[in-house]
Design a protein around this motif. Structure first.
Motif, PDB file in Angstrom:
ATOM      1  N   THR A  81       0.830  -1.201   0.000  1.00  0.00           N
ATOM      2  CA  THR A  81       0.000   0.000   0.000  1.00  0.00           C
ATOM      3  C   THR A  81       0.868   1.255   0.000  1.00  0.00           C
ATOM      4  O   THR A  81       0.604   2.198  -0.751  1.00  0.00           O
ATOM      5  CB  THR A  81      -0.943   0.007   1.219  1.00  0.00           C
ATOM      6  OG1 THR A  81      -1.727  -1.173   1.178  1.00  0.00           O
ATOM      7  CG2 THR A  81      -1.851   1.217   1.209  1.00  0.00           C
ATOM      8  N   ALA A  82       1.905   1.251   0.831  1.00  0.00           N
ATOM      9  CA  ALA A  82       2.807   2.406   0.879  1.00  0.00           C
ATOM     10  C   ALA A  82       3.513   2.617  -0.455  1.00  0.00           C
ATOM     11  O   ALA A  82       3.816   3.756  -0.833  1.00  0.00           O
ATOM     12  CB  ALA A  82       3.839   2.215   1.989  1.00  0.00           C
ATOM     13  N   ASP A  83       3.727   1.548  -1.191  1.00  0.00           N
ATOM     14  CA  ASP A  83       4.387   1.631  -2.494  1.00  0.00           C
ATOM     15  C   ASP A  83       3.395   1.942  -3.615  1.00  0.00           C
ATOM     16  O   ASP A  83       3.778   2.064  -4.766  1.00  0.00           O
ATOM     17  CB  ASP A  83       5.103   0.308  -2.773  1.00  0.00           C
ATOM     18  CG  ASP A  83       6.326   0.485  -3.645  1.00  0.00           C
ATOM     19  OD1 ASP A  83       6.829   1.613  -3.757  1.00  0.00           O
ATOM     20  OD2 ASP A  83       6.788  -0.520  -4.218  1.00  0.00           O
ATOM     21  N   GLY A  84       2.100   2.030  -3.282  1.00  0.00           N
ATOM     22  CA  GLY A  84       1.097   2.379  -4.269  1.00  0.00           C
ATOM     23  C   GLY A  84       0.605   1.216  -5.114  1.00  0.00           C
ATOM     24  O   GLY A  84      -0.076   1.418  -6.110  1.00  0.00           O
ATOM     25  N   VAL A  85       0.915  -0.004  -4.718  1.00  0.00           N
ATOM     26  CA  VAL A  85       0.501  -1.183  -5.480  1.00  0.00           C
ATOM     27  C   VAL A  85      -0.934  -1.561  -5.146  1.00  0.00           C
ATOM     28  O   VAL A  85      -1.700  -1.950  -6.023  1.00  0.00           O
ATOM     29  CB  VAL A  85       1.454  -2.371  -5.208  1.00  0.00           C
ATOM     30  CG1 VAL A  85       0.997  -3.618  -5.925  1.00  0.00           C
ATOM     31  CG2 VAL A  85       2.871  -2.010  -5.595  1.00  0.00           C
ATOM     32  N   ILE A  86      -1.300  -1.455  -3.879  1.00  0.00           N
ATOM     33  CA  ILE A  86      -2.641  -1.798  -3.414  1.00  0.00           C
ATOM     34  C   ILE A  86      -3.330  -0.517  -2.963  1.00  0.00           C
ATOM     35  O   ILE A  86      -2.744   0.272  -2.228  1.00  0.00           O
ATOM     36  CB  ILE A  86      -2.581  -2.797  -2.230  1.00  0.00           C
ATOM     37  CG1 ILE A  86      -1.952  -4.109  -2.670  1.00  0.00           C
ATOM     38  CG2 ILE A  86      -3.956  -3.042  -1.649  1.00  0.00           C
ATOM     39  CD1 ILE A  86      -1.788  -5.103  -1.533  1.00  0.00           C
ATOM     40  N   PRO A  87      -4.577  -0.315  -3.374  1.00  0.00           N
ATOM     41  CA  PRO A  87      -5.286   0.893  -2.928  1.00  0.00           C
ATOM     42  C   PRO A  87      -5.658   0.798  -1.445  1.00  0.00           C
ATOM     43  O   PRO A  87      -5.829  -0.293  -0.902  1.00  0.00           O
ATOM     44  CB  PRO A  87      -6.536   0.922  -3.804  1.00  0.00           C
ATOM     45  CG  PRO A  87      -6.735  -0.473  -4.270  1.00  0.00           C
ATOM     46  CD  PRO A  87      -5.372  -1.111  -4.315  1.00  0.00           C
ATOM     47  N   VAL A  88      -5.788   1.939  -0.822  1.00  0.00           N
ATOM     48  CA  VAL A  88      -6.092   1.998   0.607  1.00  0.00           C
ATOM     49  C   VAL A  88      -7.422   1.306   0.923  1.00  0.00           C
ATOM     50  O   VAL A  88      -7.554   0.648   1.952  1.00  0.00           O
ATOM     51  CB  VAL A  88      -6.080   3.461   1.103  1.00  0.00           C
ATOM     52  CG1 VAL A  88      -6.507   3.546   2.550  1.00  0.00           C
ATOM     53  CG2 VAL A  88      -4.703   4.074   0.919  1.00  0.00           C
ATOM     54  N   TRP A  89      -8.423   1.429   0.046  1.00  0.00           N
ATOM     55  CA  TRP A  89      -9.720   0.811   0.319  1.00  0.00           C
ATOM     56  C   TRP A  89      -9.592  -0.707   0.462  1.00  0.00           C
ATOM     57  O   TRP A  89     -10.336  -1.314   1.234  1.00  0.00           O
ATOM     58  CB  TRP A  89     -10.756   1.188  -0.729  1.00  0.00           C
ATOM     59  CG  TRP A  89     -10.454   0.726  -2.130  1.00  0.00           C
ATOM     60  CD1 TRP A  89      -9.864   1.453  -3.122  1.00  0.00           C
ATOM     61  CD2 TRP A  89     -10.725  -0.563  -2.691  1.00  0.00           C
ATOM     62  NE1 TRP A  89      -9.746   0.693  -4.260  1.00  0.00           N
ATOM     63  CE2 TRP A  89     -10.269  -0.545  -4.019  1.00  0.00           C
ATOM     64  CE3 TRP A  89     -11.300  -1.726  -2.201  1.00  0.00           C
ATOM     65  CZ2 TRP A  89     -10.367  -1.648  -4.861  1.00  0.00           C
ATOM     66  CZ3 TRP A  89     -11.407  -2.823  -3.044  1.00  0.00           C
ATOM     67  CH2 TRP A  89     -10.940  -2.782  -4.359  1.00  0.00           C
ATOM     68  N   ALA A  90      -8.670  -1.324  -0.259  1.00  0.00           N
ATOM     69  CA  ALA A  90      -8.483  -2.770  -0.147  1.00  0.00           C
ATOM     70  C   ALA A  90      -7.915  -3.129   1.225  1.00  0.00           C
ATOM     71  O   ALA A  90      -8.270  -4.153   1.807  1.00  0.00           O
ATOM     72  CB  ALA A  90      -7.571  -3.280  -1.254  1.00  0.00           C
ATOM     73  N   VAL A  91      -7.070  -2.250   1.748  1.00  0.00           N
ATOM     74  CA  VAL A  91      -6.504  -2.479   3.078  1.00  0.00           C
ATOM     75  C   VAL A  91      -7.597  -2.364   4.137  1.00  0.00           C
ATOM     76  O   VAL A  91      -7.642  -3.151   5.081  1.00  0.00           O
ATOM     77  CB  VAL A  91      -5.358  -1.483   3.354  1.00  0.00           C
ATOM     78  CG1 VAL A  91      -4.806  -1.645   4.749  1.00  0.00           C
ATOM     79  CG2 VAL A  91      -4.258  -1.658   2.317  1.00  0.00           C
ATOM     80  N   VAL A  92      -8.480  -1.402   3.963  1.00  0.00           N
ATOM     81  CA  VAL A  92      -9.600  -1.241   4.903  1.00  0.00           C
ATOM     82  C   VAL A  92     -10.460  -2.500   4.913  1.00  0.00           C
ATOM     83  O   VAL A  92     -10.851  -2.997   5.982  1.00  0.00           O
ATOM     84  CB  VAL A  92     -10.428   0.018   4.556  1.00  0.00           C
ATOM     85  CG1 VAL A  92     -11.706   0.076   5.370  1.00  0.00           C
ATOM     86  CG2 VAL A  92      -9.593   1.269   4.754  1.00  0.00           C
ATOM     87  N   ILE A  93     -10.746  -3.047   3.733  1.00  0.00           N
ATOM     88  CA  ILE A  93     -11.535  -4.283   3.655  1.00  0.00           C
ATOM     89  C   ILE A  93     -10.814  -5.422   4.357  1.00  0.00           C
ATOM     90  O   ILE A  93     -11.414  -6.192   5.113  1.00  0.00           O
ATOM     91  CB  ILE A  93     -11.848  -4.636   2.190  1.00  0.00           C
ATOM     92  CG1 ILE A  93     -12.842  -3.635   1.623  1.00  0.00           C
ATOM     93  CG2 ILE A  93     -12.380  -6.060   2.058  1.00  0.00           C
ATOM     94  CD1 ILE A  93     -13.087  -3.772   0.141  1.00  0.00           C
ATOM     95  N   PHE A  94      -9.507  -5.531   4.139  1.00  0.00           N
ATOM     96  CA  PHE A  94      -8.718  -6.578   4.793  1.00  0.00           C
ATOM     97  C   PHE A  94      -8.817  -6.464   6.311  1.00  0.00           C
ATOM     98  O   PHE A  94      -9.053  -7.454   7.005  1.00  0.00           O
ATOM     99  CB  PHE A  94      -7.257  -6.501   4.350  1.00  0.00           C
ATOM    100  CG  PHE A  94      -6.339  -7.360   5.165  1.00  0.00           C
ATOM    101  CD1 PHE A  94      -6.285  -8.733   4.969  1.00  0.00           C
ATOM    102  CD2 PHE A  94      -5.532  -6.797   6.146  1.00  0.00           C
ATOM    103  CE1 PHE A  94      -5.456  -9.521   5.735  1.00  0.00           C
ATOM    104  CE2 PHE A  94      -4.688  -7.582   6.914  1.00  0.00           C
ATOM    105  CZ  PHE A  94      -4.648  -8.953   6.709  1.00  0.00           C
TER     106      PHE A  94
END
Length: 160
Positions: A81-94
């Motif tokens: 996420t910090a590298d911009g590969v995964i969007p923040v919304w996906a982290v929230v779902i996780f």
């Protein structure tokens, strides 16, 4: 201290190393971090197999193993996420999923429900006994693939 517990401790030790390597300026930093993730995966499989095969399941292992898994997954997702590969919304779902699982685990323990009854009910109802295993392997493969095909390392970005 059993071998499976030592392998889980090794996996815990790999968590900060993964993050340091992922964001290092070394050539092929993302490739080396993928190798570390693969090593963590292999130790995860090995510690579970050894613990079951040689009857070395311990209370400590029941805590260390999932903790090492969750922390490694947490760090991988944060790095991506910090590298911009995964969007923040996906982290929230996780994290919502992890929170729901923790609440469910607490509820099962609080109401003293037999875990086998729950698992049998799920598998009989869905008729997909191997679905959890397939989904976990698939999730691990996706994370590994993301590591191999991520954006350039910080060193490479500073050169452009």
């Amino acid at each position: 201290m059993t071998i499976p517990n030592l392998l889980s401790l090794l996996r815990l030790a790999l968590v900060p190393v993964f993050a340091l390597v992922y964001f290092s300026c070394a050539p092929n930093a993302h490739l080396w971090s993928a190798v570390l993730y693969l090593a963590a995966f292999v130790t995860d499989v090995a510690d579970g197999w050894i613990a079951r095969r040689f009857n070395q399941i311990t209370r400590l292992g029941r805590i260390l193993d999932p903790m090492a898994d969750k922390l490694m997954t947490f760090i991988v997702i944060l790095c991506l996420t910090a590298d911009g590969v995964i969007p923040v919304w996906a982290v929230v779902i996780f994290f919502c999923k992890e929170l729901a699982m923790a609440i469910g685990g607490y509820a099962i323990g609080a109401f003293n429900v037999n875990n086998m009854e729950i698992i049998q009910g799920i598998t009989e109802g869905a008729k997909m006994e191997n679905a959890p295993v397939i989904l976990q392997v698939s999730a691990g493969a996706r994370k590994y693939a993301c590591l191999l095909y991520t954006s350039p390392s910080p060193r490479d970005r500073s050169l452009s």
